[in-house]
Design a protein around this motif. Structure first.
Motif, PDB file in Angstrom:
ATOM      1  N   VAL A  72       0.847  -1.191   0.000  1.00 21.07           N
ATOM      2  CA  VAL A  72       0.000   0.000   0.000  1.00 21.07           C
ATOM      3  C   VAL A  72       0.882   1.241   0.000  1.00 21.07           C
ATOM      4  CG1 VAL A  72      -1.767   1.299   1.254  1.00 21.07           C
ATOM      5  CG2 VAL A  72      -1.805  -1.191   1.305  1.00 21.07           C
ATOM      6  N   ASP A  73       0.534   2.209  -0.828  1.00 20.65           N
ATOM      7  CA  ASP A  73       1.219   3.501  -0.859  1.00 20.65           C
ATOM      8  C   ASP A  73       0.128   4.567  -0.917  1.00 20.65           C
ATOM      9  OD1 ASP A  73       2.829   5.690  -1.171  1.00 20.65           O
ATOM     10  OD2 ASP A  73       4.022   4.850  -2.802  1.00 20.65           O
ATOM     11  N   ALA A  74      -0.073   5.290   0.189  1.00 18.93           N
ATOM     12  CA  ALA A  74      -1.220   6.200   0.276  1.00 18.93           C
ATOM     13  C   ALA A  74      -0.849   7.512   0.953  1.00 18.93           C
ATOM     14  CB  ALA A  74      -2.355   5.535   1.048  1.00 18.93           C
ATOM     15  N   SER A  75      -1.659   8.533   0.692  1.00 14.75           N
ATOM     16  CA  SER A  75      -1.484   9.824   1.353  1.00 14.75           C
ATOM     17  C   SER A  75      -2.851  10.417   1.682  1.00 14.75           C
ATOM     18  CB  SER A  75      -0.695  10.792   0.467  1.00 14.75           C
ATOM     19  OG  SER A  75      -1.432  11.102  -0.704  1.00 14.75           O
ATOM     20  N   LEU A  76      -2.881  11.280   2.690  1.00 11.48           N
ATOM     21  CA  LEU A  76      -4.088  11.987   3.087  1.00 11.48           C
ATOM     22  C   LEU A  76      -3.814  13.483   3.035  1.00 11.48           C
ATOM     23  CD1 LEU A  76      -3.676   9.364   5.218  1.00 11.48           C
ATOM     24  CD2 LEU A  76      -5.968  10.067   5.859  1.00 11.48           C
ATOM     25  N   ALA A  77      -4.847  14.264   2.766  1.00 12.31           N
ATOM     26  CA  ALA A  77      -4.706  15.720   2.695  1.00 12.31           C
ATOM     27  C   ALA A  77      -4.923  16.311   4.089  1.00 12.31           C
ATOM     28  CB  ALA A  77      -5.706  16.298   1.707  1.00 12.31           C
TER      29      ALA A  77
END
Length: 197
Positions: A72-77
């Motif tokens: 998994v490779d994720a980002s949040l604002a």
């Protein structure tokens, strides 16, 4: 002659097996409209303050035969933080906490997925502001894929939950309000993913 024949058979077999092995791994895109992180933290050790962060982006590489080989490779604002209190949210976005002008994203990149006694855990590097720490979360999912009737794409989902210490990330430590905020932050990230064509 016989040797060349055997080599030819081996090569043909490898070509036949390669697509099957490749088909075990698929790439999925995170659906930002149906994904978010929810958190809670103690206030003055007497109550819980809850909030959410959305704007989730990223990708999941799913190994359908062995989930522990997925990633998994994720980002949040960070600027989407919402605690249902405008004044508090403004403070959280300031340089005393998330400092969204300088650090607009919160990122997570998995390094391992393990399965122990039938339960999944995901370990990865979590970057909050300018601090990166390894965290391990409980993993639930992925859900059995089904077709989205609106898009025609296969969709699935999962959730990860755990706890981090605010002090480990030097988060809010310089704020006058830091003494009123608990150090433990519990959170759950719910993700919906769509399979790439």
């Amino acid at each position: 002659m016989k040797w060349n024949y055997m080599l030819g058979l081996a090569f043909a077999a490898s070509l036949m097996l390669a697509p099957a092995a490749h088909a075990q791994t698929s790439t999925w895109t995170i659906d930002a409209n149906h994904s978010q992180a929810d958190f809670q933290v103690r206030h003055l050790a007497v109550s819980n303050v809850r909030g959410s962060i959305s704007g989730v982006k990223g990708a999941v590489v799913l190994d359908e035969k062995d989930i522990t080989k997925s990633s998994v490779d994720a980002s949040l604002a960070a600027g989407t933080v919402n605690t249902s209190n405008a004044r508090r949210d403004t403070d959280l976005k300031s340089e005393r906490f998330f400092d969204v002008d300088k650090f607009p994203g919160i990122s997570f990149k998995s390094t391992a997925i393990t399965k122990i006694d039938g339960k999944l855990k995901i370990t990865g590097d979590l970057t909050l502001r300018d601090v990166t720490k390894s965290v391990t979360l409980d993993l639930d999912g992925p859900a059995p894929p089904q077709k989205n009737p609106q898009t025609g794409k296969l969709v699935s989902g999962f959730s990860a939950s755990g706890m981090i210490k605010r002090s480990d990330f030097n988060f809010g430590n310089k704020s006058p309000a830091s003494g009123t905020i608990g150090d433990d932050i519990k959170f759950t990230i719910d993700i919906e993913i769509a399979k790439n064509d």
